[in-house]
Design a protein around this motif. Structure first.
Motif, PDB file in Angstrom:
ATOM      1  N   ASP B  16      -1.891  -7.580  -9.725  1.00  0.00           N
ATOM      2  CA  ASP B  16      -1.885  -6.566 -10.902  1.00  0.00           C
ATOM      3  C   ASP B  16      -1.634  -5.351 -10.240  1.00  0.00           C
ATOM      4  O   ASP B  16      -1.827  -4.978  -9.023  1.00  0.00           O
ATOM      5  CB  ASP B  16      -2.835  -7.101 -11.727  1.00  0.00           C
ATOM      6  CG  ASP B  16      -4.253  -6.752 -11.055  1.00  0.00           C
ATOM      7  OD1 ASP B  16      -4.372  -6.056 -10.318  1.00  0.00           O
ATOM      8  OD2 ASP B  16      -5.209  -7.280 -11.886  1.00  0.00           O
ATOM      9  N   ALA B  17      -1.724  -4.249 -11.286  1.00  0.00           N
ATOM     10  CA  ALA B  17      -1.552  -3.051 -10.700  1.00  0.00           C
ATOM     11  C   ALA B  17      -2.905  -2.474 -10.107  1.00  0.00           C
ATOM     12  O   ALA B  17      -2.816  -1.414  -9.194  1.00  0.00           O
ATOM     13  CB  ALA B  17      -1.585  -1.964 -11.961  1.00  0.00           C
ATOM     14  N   GLU B  18      -3.945  -2.973 -10.203  1.00  0.00           N
ATOM     15  CA  GLU B  18      -5.072  -2.784  -9.319  1.00  0.00           C
ATOM     16  C   GLU B  18      -5.372  -3.452  -8.189  1.00  0.00           C
ATOM     17  O   GLU B  18      -6.344  -3.309  -7.487  1.00  0.00           O
ATOM     18  CB  GLU B  18      -6.417  -3.137 -10.324  1.00  0.00           C
ATOM     19  CG  GLU B  18      -6.639  -1.899 -11.480  1.00  0.00           C
ATOM     20  CD  GLU B  18      -5.649  -2.144 -12.575  1.00  0.00           C
ATOM     21  OE1 GLU B  18      -5.472  -3.165 -12.894  1.00  0.00           O
ATOM     22  OE2 GLU B  18      -5.280  -1.003 -13.069  1.00  0.00           O
ATOM     23  N   GLY B  19      -4.457  -4.284  -7.834  1.00  0.00           N
ATOM     24  CA  GLY B  19      -4.353  -4.937  -6.380  1.00  0.00           C
ATOM     25  C   GLY B  19      -5.190  -6.135  -6.389  1.00  0.00           C
ATOM     26  O   GLY B  19      -5.352  -6.555  -5.403  1.00  0.00           O
ATOM     27  N   SER B  46       4.139  -7.915   6.351  1.00  0.00           N
ATOM     28  CA  SER B  46       4.651  -6.621   5.804  1.00  0.00           C
ATOM     29  C   SER B  46       4.879  -6.907   4.374  1.00  0.00           C
ATOM     30  O   SER B  46       4.637  -6.054   3.332  1.00  0.00           O
ATOM     31  CB  SER B  46       5.458  -5.797   6.637  1.00  0.00           C
ATOM     32  OG  SER B  46       5.038  -5.762   7.941  1.00  0.00           O
ATOM     33  N   TYR B  50       0.178  -6.509   2.785  1.00  0.00           N
ATOM     34  CA  TYR B  50      -1.239  -6.722   3.323  1.00  0.00           C
ATOM     35  C   TYR B  50      -2.106  -5.504   3.615  1.00  0.00           C
ATOM     36  O   TYR B  50      -3.133  -5.528   3.088  1.00  0.00           O
ATOM     37  CB  TYR B  50      -1.433  -7.623   4.819  1.00  0.00           C
ATOM     38  CG  TYR B  50      -1.064  -7.107   6.030  1.00  0.00           C
ATOM     39  CD1 TYR B  50       0.149  -6.743   6.328  1.00  0.00           C
ATOM     40  CD2 TYR B  50      -1.839  -6.409   6.805  1.00  0.00           C
ATOM     41  CE1 TYR B  50       0.783  -6.312   7.548  1.00  0.00           C
ATOM     42  CE2 TYR B  50      -1.446  -5.928   8.075  1.00  0.00           C
ATOM     43  CZ  TYR B  50      -0.275  -5.706   8.293  1.00  0.00           C
ATOM     44  OH  TYR B  50       0.101  -5.122   9.550  1.00  0.00           O
ATOM     45  N   TYR B  52      -1.938  -3.041   1.821  1.00  0.00           N
ATOM     46  CA  TYR B  52      -2.330  -2.407   0.553  1.00  0.00           C
ATOM     47  C   TYR B  52      -3.323  -3.107  -0.114  1.00  0.00           C
ATOM     48  O   TYR B  52      -3.544  -2.920  -1.447  1.00  0.00           O
ATOM     49  CB  TYR B  52      -1.092  -2.204  -0.254  1.00  0.00           C
ATOM     50  CG  TYR B  52       0.085  -1.562   0.210  1.00  0.00           C
ATOM     51  CD1 TYR B  52      -0.181   0.103   0.006  1.00  0.00           C
ATOM     52  CD2 TYR B  52       0.938  -1.949   1.175  1.00  0.00           C
ATOM     53  CE1 TYR B  52       0.844   0.740   0.895  1.00  0.00           C
ATOM     54  CE2 TYR B  52       1.769  -1.212   1.690  1.00  0.00           C
ATOM     55  CZ  TYR B  52       1.699   0.180   1.308  1.00  0.00           C
ATOM     56  OH  TYR B  52       2.656   1.122   2.034  1.00  0.00           O
ATOM     57  N   LEU B  82      -7.177  -1.583  10.342  1.00  0.00           N
ATOM     58  CA  LEU B  82      -7.385  -0.732  10.963  1.00  0.00           C
ATOM     59  C   LEU B  82      -8.592  -0.579  12.050  1.00  0.00           C
ATOM     60  O   LEU B  82      -8.491  -0.243  13.084  1.00  0.00           O
ATOM     61  CB  LEU B  82      -7.481   0.595  10.352  1.00  0.00           C
ATOM     62  CG  LEU B  82      -6.365   1.441   9.521  1.00  0.00           C
ATOM     63  CD1 LEU B  82      -6.740   2.603   8.996  1.00  0.00           C
ATOM     64  CD2 LEU B  82      -5.635   1.997  11.032  1.00  0.00           C
ATOM     65  N   VAL B 107      -2.096  -2.091  13.658  1.00  0.00           N
ATOM     66  CA  VAL B 107      -2.061  -1.032  12.753  1.00  0.00           C
ATOM     67  C   VAL B 107      -3.053  -0.081  13.289  1.00  0.00           C
ATOM     68  O   VAL B 107      -3.956  -0.260  13.743  1.00  0.00           O
ATOM     69  CB  VAL B 107      -2.331  -1.524  11.337  1.00  0.00           C
ATOM     70  CG1 VAL B 107      -1.057  -2.318  10.722  1.00  0.00           C
ATOM     71  CG2 VAL B 107      -3.642  -2.247  11.130  1.00  0.00           C
ATOM     72  N   THR B 140       6.390   0.068  10.973  1.00  0.00           N
ATOM     73  CA  THR B 140       5.121   0.345  10.183  1.00  0.00           C
ATOM     74  C   THR B 140       4.033   0.994  11.068  1.00  0.00           C
ATOM     75  O   THR B 140       3.288   1.553  10.358  1.00  0.00           O
ATOM     76  CB  THR B 140       4.785  -0.896   9.334  1.00  0.00           C
ATOM     77  OG1 THR B 140       4.591  -2.060  10.188  1.00  0.00           O
ATOM     78  CG2 THR B 140       5.969  -1.388   8.377  1.00  0.00           C
ATOM     79  N   PHE B 255      10.971  -4.342   1.793  1.00  0.00           N
ATOM     80  CA  PHE B 255      10.056  -4.484   0.663  1.00  0.00           C
ATOM     81  C   PHE B 255      10.154  -4.279  -0.581  1.00  0.00           C
ATOM     82  O   PHE B 255       9.816  -4.873  -1.649  1.00  0.00           O
ATOM     83  CB  PHE B 255       8.716  -3.554   1.266  1.00  0.00           C
ATOM     84  CG  PHE B 255       7.687  -3.711   0.517  1.00  0.00           C
ATOM     85  CD1 PHE B 255       6.765  -5.111   0.437  1.00  0.00           C
ATOM     86  CD2 PHE B 255       6.679  -2.820  -0.057  1.00  0.00           C
ATOM     87  CE1 PHE B 255       5.572  -5.216  -0.108  1.00  0.00           C
ATOM     88  CE2 PHE B 255       5.642  -2.930  -0.354  1.00  0.00           C
ATOM     89  CZ  PHE B 255       4.939  -4.072  -0.279  1.00  0.00           C
ATOM     90  N   PRO B 273       2.886  -1.827  -4.643  1.00  0.00           N
ATOM     91  CA  PRO B 273       1.713  -0.933  -4.972  1.00  0.00           C
ATOM     92  C   PRO B 273       2.319   0.237  -4.657  1.00  0.00           C
ATOM     93  O   PRO B 273       2.797   0.676  -3.550  1.00  0.00           O
ATOM     94  CB  PRO B 273       0.982  -1.475  -3.877  1.00  0.00           C
ATOM     95  CG  PRO B 273       1.665  -2.500  -2.791  1.00  0.00           C
ATOM     96  CD  PRO B 273       3.092  -2.874  -3.604  1.00  0.00           C
ATOM     97  N   ARG B 274       1.676   1.153  -5.657  1.00  0.00           N
ATOM     98  CA  ARG B 274       1.838   2.711  -5.280  1.00  0.00           C
ATOM     99  C   ARG B 274       1.087   3.050  -4.333  1.00  0.00           C
ATOM    100  O   ARG B 274       0.064   2.711  -3.863  1.00  0.00           O
ATOM    101  CB  ARG B 274       1.487   3.248  -6.535  1.00  0.00           C
ATOM    102  CG  ARG B 274       1.776   3.018  -8.111  1.00  0.00           C
ATOM    103  CD  ARG B 274       3.296   3.630  -8.079  1.00  0.00           C
ATOM    104  NE  ARG B 274       4.261   3.100  -9.103  1.00  0.00           N
ATOM    105  CZ  ARG B 274       4.639   3.694 -10.120  1.00  0.00           C
ATOM    106  NH1 ARG B 274       4.645   5.018 -10.116  1.00  0.00           N
ATOM    107  NH2 ARG B 274       5.524   3.070 -10.989  1.00  0.00           N
ATOM    108  N   PRO B 275       1.602   4.068  -3.518  1.00  0.00           N
ATOM    109  CA  PRO B 275       2.708   4.852  -3.811  1.00  0.00           C
ATOM    110  C   PRO B 275       4.003   4.390  -3.666  1.00  0.00           C
ATOM    111  O   PRO B 275       5.056   5.222  -4.044  1.00  0.00           O
ATOM    112  CB  PRO B 275       2.365   5.850  -2.573  1.00  0.00           C
ATOM    113  CG  PRO B 275       1.938   5.250  -1.447  1.00  0.00           C
ATOM    114  CD  PRO B 275       0.919   4.139  -2.085  1.00  0.00           C
ATOM    115  N   ILE B 276       4.332   3.006  -3.323  1.00  0.00           N
ATOM    116  CA  ILE B 276       5.554   2.577  -3.151  1.00  0.00           C
ATOM    117  C   ILE B 276       6.167   2.492  -4.533  1.00  0.00           C
ATOM    118  O   ILE B 276       5.540   1.750  -5.307  1.00  0.00           O
ATOM    119  CB  ILE B 276       5.678   1.103  -2.557  1.00  0.00           C
ATOM    120  CG1 ILE B 276       4.917   1.411  -1.201  1.00  0.00           C
ATOM    121  CG2 ILE B 276       7.220   0.762  -2.401  1.00  0.00           C
ATOM    122  CD1 ILE B 276       5.433   2.215   0.014  1.00  0.00           C
TER     123      ILE B 276
END
Lengths: 294, 294
Positions: B16-19, B46, B50, B52, B82, B107, B140, B255, B273-276
């Protein structure tokens, strides 16, 4: 308030091995920067390892910083995050906690388009309701800002400044002239990359976003003030004393070297977040020698 | 089990929009891939976004995948993070949840040295206790694997394969010969970059880590089986039908295009997912036309 102008000192963020912020120690590091008279504090920049910290730890770091130096020097907080909703949340939280300005790099995994970076940065600027500095750092984000994008962002409310990388061709004057022609009066253009700071400042850059000033604020400020006084000979003399350190920054990355400096200054014995490795023992005497020249 | 050989289909991860991961929908997408007979599933690559997703959501996605297709096709789970401690935790969790293999990209924020990438990947391979595929994806991660590093990693227990980007010079045969000479027998060398898959497979690549197979597994598998049968003419004929889609993948990034394909196939109406940003409406007919050729 010299937000986005003059010398901004970027601090390490001390954490334990699990990435929990050591708030007392952070406060002491920041008080050293403030006591030196640096114009602003850069909290949770690349040097502050923001990318390696959980959101809650970043929020704790902001609170510790405000408690330690809030009201005594402007605090600029890095709010970069892979997801736009996370960057928005960090920006809102930083304002609530008492930050004075925001710093935002378009960190990415899927490479961003210029339009995606625009919408991302504009959304954070709106939500943050604080002056925001665009963090142009292709060395870590790999995002390349076109000058069209910078010009467009400079018109967005709350976007007040940009932190530029050193130009590949070394032509600070040319870059500043081009950017100034395309951005409103008062939009501040500063530079990071400590080894290029002297020339950036002499060419008229508005700010030095400085890694070294996070631990060695006194000599960094001396260089900055000489540049502000227009004393090029003194700037170059002071910059020459930094050269062995600049060489180490370029060879090993300033993030890794800063942990050694902090230890040599007796401030803290910490390691960078893995996968970043502490520098090998044989580099230590070279850092020590570089510090002695300052 | 064809772990790290043949066709690996990489799925989107619906959120969903909140991930928050939409587990039921994810399960349905994966069952489509499994039903087509694809050799393995690439979860949380990718294409699966993942980078995001919060760690807990990534763990939920693994559980949903195991529930949907576990035991019916090998599941390869992307565990890149990371921080090394986070990647270790993800690897251990994936094994516990029932994954068959791991995929790990180095990453980074601060660019990694070859030694840092080695230690990071070796630590995850040890902790994961599952066959691991090195995810070499400079597009990436911006990390460049030296061939010395690949040779060294190939000797580490549990490291069984590498997923290579398309070689800049297009010389698959030369690259495969060099890498085979420096890695143990049985070390699998596969490729991602769908538009180069036909040539990679014809040159003897062991696997096609395929974005398109996440939504169009049938035509992708046909191409792969033709390559395994050594039928170069048929491979090139099938690849030609994919060309309009490869063009869109290269122009907009696979993607972004995958979200449009998922919608056109009637599978889900989701945004990246934003910013995409979702692709503009005018691209949609081009994607539709590309699908009709398949």
């Amino acid at each position: 308030m010299q937000l986005f102008r003059g010398l901004s000192g970027f601090s390490l963020t001390p954490t334990d091995a699990e990435g929990r912020v050591q708030a007392d120690l952070l406060g002491r590091l920041l008080q050293r920067i403030q006591a030196a008279g640096v114009d602003s504090l850069g909290l949770l920049g690349s040097t502050g390892g923001y990318a390696y910290l959980a959101l809650a730890e970043r929020q704790r770091a902001v609170r510790a910083a405000v408690e330690a130096v809030g009201g005594q020097m402007p605090i600029i907080v890095g709010v970069g995050a892979l997801r736009t909703d996370e960057a928005l949340a960090l920006a809102r939280d930083a304002r609530k906690a008492g930050a004075d300005g925001l710093l935002l790099a378009p960190v990415s995994y899927t490479p961003l388009t210029q339009e995606e970076a625009f919408q991302h940065i504009a959304a954070v600027a709106e939500a943050g309701e604080l002056p925001l500095c665009i963090y142009n750092n292709p060395g870590t984000t790999k995002f390349i800002f076109g000058e069209d994008l910078i010009a467009r962002l400079a018109l967005v409310p709350n976007i007040a400044a940009i932190k530029m990388p050193l130009p590949a061709d070394g032509d600070f004057a040319g870059e500043l002239a081009r950017l100034r022609a395309r951005t409103p009066d008062g939009f501040a253009i500063g530079y990071s990359g400590d080894w290029g700071a002297a020339e950036a400042l002499l060419a008229g850059g508005d700010a030095w976003y400085s890694v070294v000033a996070g631990l060695l604020p006194v000599p960094a400020l001396k260089l900055l003030r000489a540049a502000q006084a227009g004393d090029a000979a003194e700037v170059r003399r002071l910059d020459a004393a930094f050269q062995p350190l600049w060489h180490l920054f370029r060879e090993f990355g300033s993030f890794r070297v800063m942990y050694v400096i902090a230890e040599l200054l007796g401030l803290c014995q910490l390691e960078p977040p893995r996968p970043i490795l502490p520098l090998a023992g044989e580099v230590r005497p070279r850092v020590e020698a570089a510090l002695q020249g300052l």
